[in-house]
Enzyme design. Structure first.
Site, PDB file in Angstrom:
ATOM      1  N   LYS A  20       0.844  -1.184   0.000  1.00 51.85           N
ATOM      2  CA  LYS A  20       0.000   0.000   0.000  1.00 51.85           C
ATOM      3  C   LYS A  20       0.887   1.243   0.000  1.00 51.85           C
ATOM      4  CE  LYS A  20      -4.158  -1.965   0.546  1.00 51.85           C
ATOM      5  NZ  LYS A  20      -5.303  -1.743  -0.367  1.00 51.85           N
ATOM      6  N   LYS A  61     -14.419  -8.193  -6.199  1.00 48.88           N
ATOM      7  CA  LYS A  61     -14.723  -8.232  -4.774  1.00 48.88           C
ATOM      8  C   LYS A  61     -16.228  -8.428  -4.608  1.00 48.88           C
ATOM      9  CE  LYS A  61     -11.024  -5.109  -3.198  1.00 48.88           C
ATOM     10  NZ  LYS A  61     -10.739  -3.772  -2.605  1.00 48.88           N
TER      11      LYS A  61
END
Length: 329
Positions: free
Chosen positions: A150, A246
């Protein structure tokens, strides 16, 4: 015996803060649905996501709007027309899959004609911090097969270099969570090659990615926030080389399988992703993971305490939950 529907808002504290470009999370907030019929109960879980204008309260309110239809016997296909994609539909859809498995005596794998979930290499996340702290985290994961890094727009080069130096052999996914702009994406291309990055995930904001249609990236770019359901593919396929499926975005396993198949037909790469949530969210997602090039289902590994019998991680491989946890008779 008529069906019953129970919806709840639950919280799972995390072992440590989960930091991304969008903010910091210290607990996982989920909405669960339990649908009872003929002495059996099917369960599903979803994460209402503020990025998409959702909250636990709004998800519960949405579930209430279709409670009567579900209790009257509405199934997964009807649900697609009753609710839009999102967390509320995901929780109900997954509960219906689980209930159908329990009532029919068949597991979900046989119902969809796919393989039984097996251990799969799943990304382990190195969250945003100063480069030295990210390097320390990466060093502890250096022998894992796949890491997700990230980053933000502050100093992503230093962050990526620190992780790569600490974990020289791991495959890398870099995820700016929409925090970059076009100039930064273009400037980072040589570094992505140098650092042997496998995938760049949603670097720019959804809605500000039109320019990607004429861009030839050094490494494949994966749509996340820009892709929700199969109907988004005509536009997304012109801009991205892969899509992140997702269940909280698609609104359940039913629509996720449709998206995955449609993406494959267009020659796109596939990632299966998740929100930070419990193993009840991962169990259905593992069926999509069996079709995917990249898997990022480490959400439960951030919980202080997961559901009993849930997924477990060994040497970077995510093992499915125990039998009868979800989707089996």
């Amino acid at each position: 015996m008529p069906r019953t529907v129970l919806a709840q808002h639950l919280r799972f504290p995390l072992t440590r803060p989960f930091r991304i470009a969008r903010g910091v999370k210290t607990e996982a907030e989920v909405v669960t649905v339990a649908i009872g019929e003929d002495g059996r109960t099917g369960c599903g879980e979803a994460v209402p996501y503020p990025r998409y204008g959702e909250s636990p309260a709004s998800a519960l309110a949405t579930i209430e709007t279709v409670r009567d239809r579900i209790e009257e016997g509405a199934g997964r296909e009807e649900l697609l027309s009753l609710l839009p994609a999102g967390a509320a539909r995901n929780a109900i859809d997954c509960a219906l899959w689980d209930l159908e498995a329990k009532l029919s005596g068949r597991d979900v794998a046989s119902m969809i004609g796919g393989p039984v979930p097996r251990p799969v290499a799943s990304a382990l996340t190195v969250t945003i911090d100063d480069p030295e702290a990210m390097a320390r985290t990466a060093a502890g994961l250096a022998e894992m097969p796949l890491l997700k890094v990230k980053v933000d727009a502050g100093d992503p080069e230093a962050q990526i270099r620190a992780v790569r130096k600490a974990a020289p052999r791991a495959r890398l996914i870099v995820d700016p969570n929409e925090s970059w702009d076009r100039d930064l994406v273009e400037a980072m291309q040589p570094l992505l090659i140098e650092m042997h990055v496998d995938l760049l995930e949603q670097p720019v904001p959804a809605g500000s990615d039109e320019w990607l249609e004429g861009f030839a990236p050094a490494v494949p770019i994966c749509a996340d926030e820009s892709i929700h359901v199969a109907e988004d593919l005509p536009t997304v396929a012109r801009r991205y080389q892969a899509v992140n499926v997702k269940l909280d975005k698609t609104g359940g396993l039913t629509a996720a399988l449709t998206l995955a198949q449609a993406a494959r037909e267009r020659g796109l790469g596939l990632m299966t992703g998740c929100m930070v949530s419990s193993s009840l969210s991962m169990a259905p997602a593992l069926h999509v993971a069996m079709l995917s090039d990249f898997v990022d289902l480490d959400g439960p590994l951030w919980l202080r305490e997961d559901r009993f019998g849930g997924v477990r991680q060994e040497s970077g491989f995510l093992h499915p939950p125990v039998d009868r946890f979800w989707g089996t008779s």
